[in-house]
Design a protein around this motif. Structure first.
Motif, short mmCIF file in Angstrom:
data_model
loop_
_atom_site.label_atom_id
_atom_site.label_comp_id
_atom_site.label_asym_id
_atom_site.label_seq_id
_atom_site.Cartn_x
_atom_site.Cartn_y
_atom_site.Cartn_z
N ARG A 1 -10.21 4.77 8.75
CA ARG A 1 -9.58 5.79 9.13
C ARG A 1 -8.77 6.61 8.38
N GLU A 2 -7.88 5.84 7.57
CA GLU A 2 -6.99 6.67 6.39
C GLU A 2 -8.07 7.07 5.38
N ASP A 3 -8.90 6.29 4.88
CA ASP A 3 -9.73 6.80 3.87
C ASP A 3 -10.74 8.16 4.45
N ASP B 1 0.86 -1.44 0.14
CA ASP B 1 -0.03 0.15 0.05
C ASP B 1 0.84 1.29 -0.03
N ASP C 1 -1.08 4.97 -0.18
CA ASP C 1 -1.28 5.58 1.13
C ASP C 1 -0.96 7.10 1.03
N ARG C 2 -0.24 7.51 -0.18
CA ARG C 2 0.39 8.88 -0.42
C ARG C 2 -0.64 9.78 -0.80
N ASP D 1 -6.18 6.40 -3.84
CA ASP D 1 -6.02 5.19 -3.55
C ASP D 1 -4.88 4.68 -4.86
N ALA E 1 -14.32 11.59 9.94
CA ALA E 1 -13.01 11.34 10.15
C ALA E 1 -12.62 11.19 11.92
N ARG F 1 -8.54 0.66 10.55
CA ARG F 1 -7.41 1.63 10.12
C ARG F 1 -7.39 2.01 8.90
N GLN F 2 -7.80 1.38 7.86
CA GLN F 2 -8.04 1.53 6.46
C GLN F 2 -9.30 2.75 6.46
N ARG G 1 -9.70 10.13 6.55
CA ARG G 1 -8.77 11.25 6.73
C ARG G 1 -8.43 11.98 5.43
N ARG G 2 -8.26 11.16 4.38
CA ARG G 2 -7.95 11.62 3.09
C ARG G 2 -9.10 12.50 2.67
#
Length: 718
Positions: free
Chosen positions: A310-312, A114, A118-119, A123, A417, A307-308, A314-315
């Motif tokens: 959360r990242e989604d 990933d 992740d950056r 995606d 978020a 966790r995924q 957040r983005r």
């Protein structure tokens, strides 16, 4: 058809390396990749010039510098180039930032799959990286999806092939001459791509043995050495396990022989009752342990999912905030069309909580006041209402409603978020508790099993049990003898084969040492040299020692300026010396193994650890290496931070040291330097630092590329 390579740009008084005829010819042919072209498209981190087109770059012969500031993606771009060649593959158990030891070079799936997703916010859904590389006279073009690194296009010498990792690896072996893809991967990791997490090669004896084998042994010997090495490791482990079994069975047999047989068939009722109770307890704990392990797996799945999420979220929130800031600045322009651009930017920065550029205030009341002004159409400077303002465009009401609506979206995204963060923390805590519960049960189960074994050991051995134990002991002792004989045979064979390979390295040792001397002299004030020796060490934990080829470092010092002393570890030299001794060693190996053919180095420049006086010398030497090589010529791609240092100019031949420490002078005319720069100030997504200080960064880059201008106009305004 391939575009012609640009002419070599260098002024040479004496060749950097002795003519090929003076060196012993190489029996094996190992061809290194030389990057001709790369493209990154559809990746949000690299939108390209004007936010469109991504990055497309025809790599010239010689030096290319990837220039940027922190956060613009220099490492990400170099990683994309590495992954284009390596694919989603990584060593199964060998860390790059630690000594190799005897760890196999077996490959498995990349555990950071990933990394590119992740950056970015999308995606990397449509992102791709494409490279064209030369292997001697052959050409390979491969395109990968950055989302999962699958091959989407593959061609060899212009002929399309099946787009798969298997077909790609076969094409690489066909063009490079390496025996296995693991060896090509090892060459990429230890020689071609030098990232910050690299372990010094010259002080890693095991890694040296691997590299010397894959570079200088012929293919048959290299394959046989690796096969025998792995077999000896496995046999060594099996022999030690079998020996432990023999030791245990001999002890049990000795205890059984000690009885007189009077108790054969006798049963101790109390002991049997205790054994049955212990068995019941052990079974119950086993069932609980299995259930706890399943619960931990489920908790881990939920933890990964949250966790995924959360990242989604957040983005998504960050994307909504960026859009709000854009709309807010647009709203100010609608409200106050006469405001100068700088004033609009000041308002936009304060409004986005970036802080006041005048006094640095980041208090929320200033942010709230400006947002209130925008909502009511009042001027943030004089507090005038819309009806008192001149030339106010009525469209501000539309933009205000648009801003208000997007503010609600930002708030909703923030709430989502925050909820995702809380859910992720809750899932992480549940996973932790499940892990603690499993660990406690594991310890309790181990105690119960030890107790059961202890009780069972108190049963008197019957004649049948003693006979069975003796039979098992004889079988395991026979296995031990067989393992010993097989291990000895493999060791004898390995000793003969490694000696043949060592002779090949010995024939080329002077060539490696000669190149190292020239490279090291450009980097270091102290005299530095290599000595070729045979390193005696074991493959496994026991057994005989073998003689592996190894180069060791010797160098003078302040206290012994006329004496070369061995530096046995990386700790025996300074940080800057360590970086460049190791780099000189890798360059010497590549230059010797390439045997006049093209090669490539891709590195994150360690300028921060380099003494100031040697920046120009290091850049000079790297430039000379990059302009060597036959065929399409060498390539050197180096990332450099945009600092006040001279590394960028030195890499591009704009800074010439008074004493370069070489027999050649590398210089690139001013009109050719800009074309050798991958400028992430133009090509990468703009971060806050770039938006705020873009003018200063661009002046710094201009000064780095053209130091002659600063010399010609020393009194010019900075």
């Amino acid at each position: 058809p391939w575009p012609p390579c640009p002419p070599r740009v260098r002024s040479v008084t004496v060749p950097l390396i002795a003519p090929a005829a003076a060196q012993p010819p190489l029996a094996p042919t190992r061809r290194f990749p030389a990057l001709l072209r790369f493209e990154v498209a559809g990746y949000e981190l690299f939108p390209g010039p004007g936010g469109q087109g991504g990055i497309t770059y025809d790599v010239p012969r010689g030096v290319t510098v990837v220039v940027g500031i922190n956060g613009l993606g220099k490492t990400t771009l170099l990683t994309a180039l590495f992954r284009a060649l390596a694919g989603p593959r990584e060593w199964k158990s060998r860390p790059l930032d630690a000594p190799a030891g005897s760890t196999p070079i077996t490959l498995s799936d990349w555990r950071q799959a990933d990394y590119f997703r992740d950056r970015v916010a999308d995606d990397a859904a449509d992102a791709m990286v494409s490279v064209t590389v030369a292997f001697g006279g052959g050409r390979l073009a491969v395109t990968r999806a950055l989302r999962d690194l699958r091959v989407t296009a593959l061609a060899v010498d212009g002929v399309e092939r099946e787009p798969s990792q298997e077909a790609y690896e076969g094409a690489v072996l066909e063009l490079s001459g390496f025996a296995e893809f693991e060896e090509f991967f090892l060459a990429l990791r230890y020689l071609v791509f030098l990232f910050e997490d690299r372990q010094p090669l010259v002080w890693d004896r095991s890694a040296q043995a691997d590299v010397l084998r894959l570079l200088f042994y012929d293919e048959a010997i290299s394959r046989e050495v690796r096969k025998l090495f792995d077999q000896i490791q496995q046999l060594d482990s099996r022999f030690r396990n079998t020996r432990a079994q023999v030791t245990k069975l001999r002890a049990e047999a000795a205890v059984a022989r000690g009885g007189d047989g009077a108790g054969d068939g006798a049963v101790d009722g109390a002991l049997e009752a205790r054994i049955r109770a212990a068995e019941t307890t052990e079974q119950a704990l086993t069932d609980r342990f299995d259930a706890a392990r399943e619960a931990l797996d489920q908790a881990d799945e939920r933890r990964q999912l949250k966790r995924q999420e959360r990242e989604d979220k957040r983005r998504s929130y960050e994307a909504q905030v960026r859009e709000y800031e854009r709309l807010e600045q647009q709203h100010y322009t609608t409200l106050f069309p006469r405001l100068e651009e700088v004033t609009q930017y000041l308002f936009a920065r304060l409004g986005s909580a970036g802080g006041c550029l005048v006094c640095g205030n980041r208090a929320p009341d200033a942010h709230a006041r400006l947002r209130a002004c925008a909502a009511e159409g009042r001027c943030p400077v004089c507090d005038s209402t819309p009806e008192r303002q001149e030339r106010v465009v009525p469209a501000h009401e539309v933009s205000a409603r648009r801003l208000e609506e997007h503010d609600r979206r930002v708030s909703t995204a923030k709430d989502a978020a925050d909820a995702a963060v809380a859910a992720a923390e809750e899932a992480a805590e549940a996973y932790k508790q499940a892990g603690n519960a499993l660990a406690a049960l594991e310890e309790e189960l181990a105690r119960a099993q030890r107790e059961l074994r202890h009780l069972a050991g108190q049963r008197p051995a019957s004649q049948a049990e003693r006979t069975q134990l003796e039979r098992a002991l004889r079988t395991v002792e026979a296995n031990l003898q067989r393992d010993q004989a097989e291990l000895t045979g493999r060791e004898d064979e390995f000793e003969r084969v490694i000696a043949r390979g060592e002779r090949r390295v010995s024939d080329l040792a002077e060539a490696v040492i000669g190149r190292f001397r020239r490279f090291a002299r450009a980097f270091l004030a102290e005299s530095c040299d290599l000595v070729y020796e045979k390193d005696r060490r074991r493959i496994g934990q026991q057994g005989r020692q073998f003689e592996f080829p190894v180069f060791r470092v010797r160098m003078t010092s302040a206290v012994a300026p006329d004496t070369l002393q061995e530096r046995g570890t990386a700790a025996a030299v300074s940080e800057s010396q360590r970086e460049f001794i190791d780099l000189a060693f890798r360059m010497a190996l590549i230059d010797t193994a390439a045997d006049g053919d093209a090669a490539m180095l891709v590195l994150e420049t360690p300028e921060a650890s380099l003494d100031t006086v040697f920046v120009a010398r290091a850049g000079q030497l790297l430039g000379l290496f990059a302009n060597g090589g036959g065929g399409v010529g060498n390539r050197l791609i180096a990332s450099s931070n945009l600092t006040r240092g001279e590394m960028i100019g030195a890499l591009l031949g704009a800074v010439s040291p008074e004493d370069a420490g070489t027999d050649a002078v590398y210089a690139l005319p001013p009109e050719q330097r800009r074309a050798r720069v991958v400028d992430l100030l133009d090509l990468a997504a703009r971060n806050a630092a770039l938006r705020t200080y873009e003018g200063r960064y661009r002046r710094a880059l201009d000064e780095a590329l053209y130091p002659e201008r600063a010399v010609a106009a020393p009194n010019a305004e900075p």
